[in-house]
Design a protein around this motif. Structure first.
Motif, PDB file in Angstrom:
ATOM      1  N   SER A  85       1.138 -12.632   2.859  1.00 31.70           N
ATOM      2  CA  SER A  85       0.450 -11.448   2.345  1.00 31.70           C
ATOM      3  C   SER A  85       0.760 -10.259   3.240  1.00 31.70           C
ATOM      4  O   SER A  85       1.039 -10.419   4.433  1.00 31.70           O
ATOM      5  CB  SER A  85      -1.057 -11.680   2.257  1.00 31.70           C
ATOM      6  N   TYR A  86       0.737  -9.079   2.624  1.00 31.26           N
ATOM      7  CA  TYR A  86       1.037  -7.843   3.347  1.00 31.26           C
ATOM      8  C   TYR A  86       0.554  -6.668   2.515  1.00 31.26           C
ATOM      9  O   TYR A  86       0.374  -6.785   1.300  1.00 31.26           O
ATOM     10  CB  TYR A  86       2.543  -7.708   3.629  1.00 31.26           C
ATOM     11  N   GLN A  87       0.355  -5.555   3.190  1.00 24.13           N
ATOM     12  CA  GLN A  87      -0.015  -4.312   2.510  1.00 24.13           C
ATOM     13  C   GLN A  87       1.136  -3.321   2.611  1.00 24.13           C
ATOM     14  O   GLN A  87       1.797  -3.236   3.649  1.00 24.13           O
ATOM     15  CB  GLN A  87      -1.252  -3.691   3.148  1.00 24.13           C
ATOM     16  N   VAL A 126       4.204   1.038  -3.786  1.00 26.76           N
ATOM     17  CA  VAL A 126       3.783  -0.057  -4.666  1.00 26.76           C
ATOM     18  C   VAL A 126       4.728  -0.228  -5.855  1.00 26.76           C
ATOM     19  O   VAL A 126       5.189  -1.343  -6.140  1.00 26.76           O
ATOM     20  CB  VAL A 126       2.327   0.145  -5.143  1.00 26.76           C
ATOM     21  N   THR A 127       5.047   0.836  -6.548  1.00 27.24           N
ATOM     22  CA  THR A 127       5.904   0.732  -7.730  1.00 27.24           C
ATOM     23  C   THR A 127       7.281   0.213  -7.369  1.00 27.24           C
ATOM     24  O   THR A 127       7.816  -0.685  -8.040  1.00 27.24           O
ATOM     25  CB  THR A 127       6.017   2.102  -8.436  1.00 27.24           C
ATOM     26  N   GLU A 128       7.865   0.725  -6.302  1.00 27.26           N
ATOM     27  CA  GLU A 128       9.185   0.246  -5.879  1.00 27.26           C
ATOM     28  C   GLU A 128       9.119  -1.219  -5.454  1.00 27.26           C
ATOM     29  O   GLU A 128      10.011  -2.007  -5.760  1.00 27.26           O
ATOM     30  CB  GLU A 128       9.739   1.093  -4.734  1.00 27.26           C
ATOM     31  N   ASN A 129       8.063  -1.596  -4.763  1.00 29.74           N
ATOM     32  CA  ASN A 129       7.927  -2.986  -4.336  1.00 29.74           C
ATOM     33  C   ASN A 129       7.850  -3.926  -5.543  1.00 29.74           C
ATOM     34  O   ASN A 129       8.466  -4.989  -5.555  1.00 29.74           O
ATOM     35  CB  ASN A 129       6.705  -3.150  -3.439  1.00 29.74           C
ATOM     36  N   LYS A 130       7.114  -3.515  -6.565  1.00 32.59           N
ATOM     37  CA  LYS A 130       7.033  -4.318  -7.787  1.00 32.59           C
ATOM     38  C   LYS A 130       8.415  -4.503  -8.413  1.00 32.59           C
ATOM     39  O   LYS A 130       8.764  -5.598  -8.860  1.00 32.59           O
ATOM     40  CB  LYS A 130       6.098  -3.666  -8.808  1.00 32.59           C
ATOM     41  N   GLY A 174      -4.828  -2.770  -4.891  1.00 29.79           N
ATOM     42  CA  GLY A 174      -3.644  -2.046  -5.359  1.00 29.79           C
ATOM     43  C   GLY A 174      -2.524  -1.918  -4.343  1.00 29.79           C
ATOM     44  O   GLY A 174      -1.464  -1.367  -4.673  1.00 29.79           O
ATOM     45  N   VAL A 175      -2.699  -2.429  -3.128  1.00 30.82           N
ATOM     46  CA  VAL A 175      -1.650  -2.298  -2.109  1.00 30.82           C
ATOM     47  C   VAL A 175      -1.340  -3.611  -1.370  1.00 30.82           C
ATOM     48  O   VAL A 175      -0.399  -3.666  -0.587  1.00 30.82           O
ATOM     49  CB  VAL A 175      -1.980  -1.202  -1.066  1.00 30.82           C
ATOM     50  N   THR A 176      -2.137  -4.645  -1.616  1.00 34.48           N
ATOM     51  CA  THR A 176      -1.920  -5.924  -0.933  1.00 34.48           C
ATOM     52  C   THR A 176      -1.217  -6.894  -1.868  1.00 34.48           C
ATOM     53  O   THR A 176      -1.727  -7.209  -2.946  1.00 34.48           O
ATOM     54  CB  THR A 176      -3.252  -6.533  -0.462  1.00 34.48           C
ATOM     55  N   PHE A 177      -0.047  -7.336  -1.452  1.00 34.40           N
ATOM     56  CA  PHE A 177       0.739  -8.301  -2.208  1.00 34.40           C
ATOM     57  C   PHE A 177       0.598  -9.671  -1.560  1.00 34.40           C
ATOM     58  O   PHE A 177       0.565  -9.785  -0.330  1.00 34.40           O
ATOM     59  CB  PHE A 177       2.216  -7.905  -2.223  1.00 34.40           C
ATOM     60  N   THR A 178       0.537 -10.711  -2.387  1.00 32.01           N
ATOM     61  CA  THR A 178       0.477 -12.081  -1.905  1.00 32.01           C
ATOM     62  C   THR A 178       1.557 -12.890  -2.614  1.00 32.01           C
ATOM     63  O   THR A 178       1.615 -12.902  -3.846  1.00 32.01           O
ATOM     64  CB  THR A 178      -0.905 -12.707  -2.159  1.00 32.01           C
ATOM     65  N   ASP A 234      11.251  -1.847   5.773  1.00 30.19           N
ATOM     66  CA  ASP A 234      11.617  -0.456   6.073  1.00 30.19           C
ATOM     67  C   ASP A 234      10.616   0.549   5.510  1.00 30.19           C
ATOM     68  O   ASP A 234      10.618   1.711   5.914  1.00 30.19           O
ATOM     69  CB  ASP A 234      13.015  -0.134   5.526  1.00 30.19           C
ATOM     70  N   SER A 235       9.749   0.093   4.589  1.00 25.36           N
ATOM     71  CA  SER A 235       8.791   1.015   3.969  1.00 25.36           C
ATOM     72  C   SER A 235       7.658   1.399   4.920  1.00 25.36           C
ATOM     73  O   SER A 235       6.880   2.299   4.623  1.00 25.36           O
ATOM     74  CB  SER A 235       8.195   0.395   2.701  1.00 25.36           C
ATOM     75  N   GLY A 236       7.574   0.713   6.052  1.00 26.71           N
ATOM     76  CA  GLY A 236       6.549   1.055   7.031  1.00 26.71           C
ATOM     77  C   GLY A 236       5.314   0.182   6.922  1.00 26.71           C
ATOM     78  O   GLY A 236       4.197   0.679   6.829  1.00 26.71           O
ATOM     79  N   LEU A 237       5.507  -1.123   6.932  1.00 30.18           N
ATOM     80  CA  LEU A 237       4.372  -2.042   6.889  1.00 30.18           C
ATOM     81  C   LEU A 237       3.490  -1.844   8.113  1.00 30.18           C
ATOM     82  O   LEU A 237       3.962  -1.571   9.208  1.00 30.18           O
ATOM     83  CB  LEU A 237       4.855  -3.494   6.882  1.00 30.18           C
ATOM     84  N   ASN A 238       2.209  -2.030   7.914  1.00 35.23           N
ATOM     85  CA  ASN A 238       1.304  -2.016   9.062  1.00 35.23           C
ATOM     86  C   ASN A 238       1.216  -3.449   9.603  1.00 35.23           C
ATOM     87  O   ASN A 238       2.034  -4.299   9.267  1.00 35.23           O
ATOM     88  CB  ASN A 238      -0.061  -1.448   8.681  1.00 35.23           C
ATOM     89  N   ASP A 239       0.240  -3.745  10.385  1.00 35.00           N
ATOM     90  CA  ASP A 239       0.116  -5.088  10.967  1.00 35.00           C
ATOM     91  C   ASP A 239      -0.534  -6.095  10.028  1.00 35.00           C
ATOM     92  O   ASP A 239      -1.062  -7.113  10.473  1.00 35.00           O
ATOM     93  CB  ASP A 239      -0.702  -5.009  12.272  1.00 35.00           C
ATOM     94  N   SER A 240      -0.500  -5.838   8.740  1.00 38.98           N
ATOM     95  CA  SER A 240      -1.165  -6.707   7.773  1.00 38.98           C
ATOM     96  C   SER A 240      -0.340  -7.936   7.397  1.00 38.98           C
ATOM     97  O   SER A 240      -0.854  -8.848   6.762  1.00 38.98           O
ATOM     98  CB  SER A 240      -1.500  -5.917   6.507  1.00 38.98           C
ATOM     99  N   HIS A 241       0.931  -7.975   7.774  1.00 36.73           N
ATOM    100  CA  HIS A 241       1.828  -9.063   7.377  1.00 36.73           C
ATOM    101  C   HIS A 241       1.333 -10.390   7.962  1.00 36.73           C
ATOM    102  O   HIS A 241       1.132 -10.517   9.163  1.00 36.73           O
ATOM    103  CB  HIS A 241       3.251  -8.764   7.861  1.00 36.73           C
TER     104      HIS A 241
END
Length: 102
Positions: free
Chosen positions: A7-9, A15-19, A47-51, A80-87
């Motif tokens: 999981s990550y935010q 969001v759209t590009e990640n989808k 709306g921003v956390t993917f699992t 490269d999109s700038g993930l925070n420490d949520s990974h």
């Protein structure tokens, strides 16, 4: 069997590009032996956390899946999109299911 949850935010503007990137690698996965693995992706109600939930028969198919060029490209763009420490990566022991996973 290998079972993994990742999981990550992402930033709202990514969001759209990640989808789209996810859709691209999932389409590539269709050319692999889907009897040996299952890969699902979910978007949280925030709306921003993917699992990502994946199940692999063995290490060989896991390596094949995770080294697919479109998946590697997805990972690079995501990182490269700038993930925070949520990974977060979790490896789980399979206990059972109502359906046959693999």
């Amino acid at each position: 069997m290998i079972n993994v949850i990742v999981s990550y935010q992402v930033k709202p503007e990514f969001v759209t590009e990640n989808k789209l990137n996810i859709e691209n690698f999932l389409n590539s996965f269709k050319s692999l032996d889907n009897n040996k693995f299952n890969y699902s992706v979910f978007l949280n109600t925030d709306g921003v956390t993917f699992t990502h939930v994946s199940n692999y028969q063995d290490e060989q198919i896991q390596k094949e899946v995770l080294n697919t060029p479109s998946f590697l490209e997805f990972q690079k763009k995501r990182d490269d999109s700038g993930l925070n420490d949520s990974h977060k990566v979790q490896v789980l022991e399979y206990i059972g299911s109502t359906n046959n996973i693999i």
